[in-house]
Write a protein that holds these residues in place. Structure first.
Motif, PDB file in Angstrom:
ATOM      1  N   ARG A 172      34.094  40.845  29.115  1.00  0.00           N
ATOM      2  CA  ARG A 172      34.761  41.585  30.190  1.00  0.00           C
ATOM      3  C   ARG A 172      33.933  42.782  30.629  1.00  0.00           C
ATOM      4  N   ALA A 175      30.662  41.348  32.528  1.00  0.00           N
ATOM      5  CA  ALA A 175      30.949  40.734  33.821  1.00  0.00           C
ATOM      6  C   ALA A 175      31.431  41.770  34.824  1.00  0.00           C
ATOM      7  N   SER A 176      32.306  42.675  34.401  1.00  0.00           N
ATOM      8  CA  SER A 176      32.818  43.697  35.322  1.00  0.00           C
ATOM      9  C   SER A 176      31.708  44.635  35.778  1.00  0.00           C
ATOM     10  N   THR A 288      37.011  31.270  29.462  1.00  0.00           N
ATOM     11  CA  THR A 288      36.312  31.586  30.713  1.00  0.00           C
ATOM     12  C   THR A 288      37.300  31.776  31.851  1.00  0.00           C
ATOM     13  N   LEU A 291      38.884  35.018  31.348  1.00  0.00           N
ATOM     14  CA  LEU A 291      37.939  36.079  31.701  1.00  0.00           C
ATOM     15  C   LEU A 291      37.946  36.321  33.208  1.00  0.00           C
ATOM     16  N   ALA A 292      37.986  35.257  33.989  1.00  0.00           N
ATOM     17  CA  ALA A 292      38.079  35.418  35.444  1.00  0.00           C
ATOM     18  C   ALA A 292      39.335  36.188  35.824  1.00  0.00           C
ATOM     19  N   VAL A 295      38.595  39.863  35.088  1.00  0.00           N
ATOM     20  CA  VAL A 295      37.576  40.493  35.937  1.00  0.00           C
ATOM     21  C   VAL A 295      38.082  40.643  37.368  1.00  0.00           C
ATOM     22  N   ALA A 328      33.169  38.104  41.834  1.00  0.00           N
ATOM     23  CA  ALA A 328      33.828  38.238  40.531  1.00  0.00           C
ATOM     24  C   ALA A 328      34.043  36.879  39.875  1.00  0.00           C
ATOM     25  N   THR A 331      30.542  35.476  38.803  1.00  0.00           N
ATOM     26  CA  THR A 331      30.016  36.208  37.650  1.00  0.00           C
ATOM     27  C   THR A 331      30.790  35.878  36.380  1.00  0.00           C
ATOM     28  N   SER A 332      32.102  35.727  36.494  1.00  0.00           N
ATOM     29  CA  SER A 332      32.916  35.377  35.324  1.00  0.00           C
ATOM     30  C   SER A 332      32.514  34.035  34.753  1.00  0.00           C
ATOM     31  N   GLY A 336      30.929  33.810  31.171  1.00  0.00           N
ATOM     32  CA  GLY A 336      31.692  32.989  30.246  1.00  0.00           C
ATOM     33  C   GLY A 336      30.879  31.869  29.644  1.00  0.00           C
TER      34      GLY A 336
END
Length: 340
Positions: A172, A175-176, A288, A291-292, A295, A328, A331-332, A336
């Protein structure tokens, strides 16, 4: 003359007697409504108890209470700290701390998001203050995106929500931070001055420090707390009401699962201090995909779009929000695939 003067006086006095009678009627109706509602509630006590004792409702309430109880301490702490920093730390401090070159100011501002331990509701007005104080818009936007996602409160909440997956905290954070820097550099290269409306002065200016602090706390608690409850209700509904086959169908396909949770993050508009607990409850989905969710949510959702449009203008929000969503999500997926 005396009789003619007395007649109008009596006619003028008559209408003045009508409001008290109307007021008494209003006062009479309020207890009546309350009484009727109490009678209805008592009459439906049995059906309500049977509905709450159903297995589906028991599961719903268990998930709802668990999400709220886990997230509430982080929400309150984040609101208090973000209000203190927003009120007592002058925005000029950030302007002096950033490099003069915009290309270097973007990652520096993104990393500076660590010092704002609050939700996205606090990052928008702070970013507006930075632009108003002369900070490059690209750097201010990088700060706006990173602050709600990489601050210590959010990362700690993520670690608590994912005790068996410590890599989620690093994923996190990475990615952020990448999304914030990428959007800052994109705005520096492609953004136009007429797309960004100069932000207006915040309403708290002119107030004392104490009044501004508690005003910020009340605002964030009302907004973030309300969105937390809505998000917890949605998570509980997904777990208890939505058929498991639907969630399984969405979670089996990697592309669909990522897009589904990314869109869900936009719609739910959960505070970044509480979204990790909602994401951890969506166990049907891959790390993953979750995670999206983590983010995308702090960077663009329904409430953020409205706040960004109100602060920087609709022309800015209509261009910035879709690009942020796409960057976003991409990238996630990449982070991931590497870390999760």
């Amino acid at each position: 003359m005396t009789a003619t003067e007395a007649a109008p006086t009596r006619t003028e006095d008559r209408p003045a007697e009508e409001p008290p009678s109307q007021g008494q009627g209003g006062q009479f109706s309020s207890p009546l409504v309350v009484t009727v509602l109490l009678i209805v509630a008592i009459g439906l006590q049995g059906p309500v108890r049977r509905a709450l004792s159903a297995p589906v409702m028991q599961s719903w309430m268990t998930v709802f209470v668990a999400v709220v109880v886990q997230a509430l301490p982080f929400l309150v702490l984040g609101v208090l700290l973000s209000a203190a920093i927003a009120v007592f730390v002058p925005p000029a401090f950030f302007a002096r701390a950033l490099p003069d070159r915009p290309a270097l100011a973007v990652p520096a501002a993104a990393m500076a998001g660590v010092v704002l331990p609050g939700c996205e509701c606090a990052s928008v007005p702070v970013a507006g203050a930075l632009v108003r104080r002369g900070v490059a818009p690209a750097a201010a936007l990088a700060f706006l995106l990173s602050a709600p996602a990489i601050n210590p409160i959010v990362l700690t909440a993520t670690a608590v929500a994912f005790p068996n997956d410590p890599r989620m905290v690093l994923a996190r954070f990475g990615a952020s931070l990448l999304v914030a820097c990428a959007m800052g550099w994109l705005w520096q290269r492609l953004g136009r001055a007429d797309w960004l409306r100069p932000p207006a002065r915040p309403s708290s200016e002119g107030l004392g420090k104490g009044a501004a602090f508690w005003g910020s706390v009340r605002h964030d608690v009302m907004h973030a707390g309300g969105f937390l409850v809505v998000g917890a209700m949605a998570a509980a509904t997904l777990k208890a009401v939505v058929p498991a086959s639907w969630l399984h169908a969405a979670s089996v396909n990697p592309v669909v699962s990522v897009l589904a949770l990314a869109v869900l993050a936009v719609l739910l508009s959960i505070c970044s201090e509480a979204d990790a607990f909602v994401a951890s409850s969506l166990t049907q989905f891959s790390l993953t995909a979750r995670l999206a969710f983590l983010v995308v949510g702090p960077m663009i959702d329904l409430k953020l779009f409205a706040m960004q449009a109100g602060t920087f203008g609709r022309a800015f929000a209509l261009r910035f929000a879709p690009v942020t969503f796409a960057v976003a999500v991409l990238t996630s997926v990449l982070v991931g695939a590497v870390l999760l």
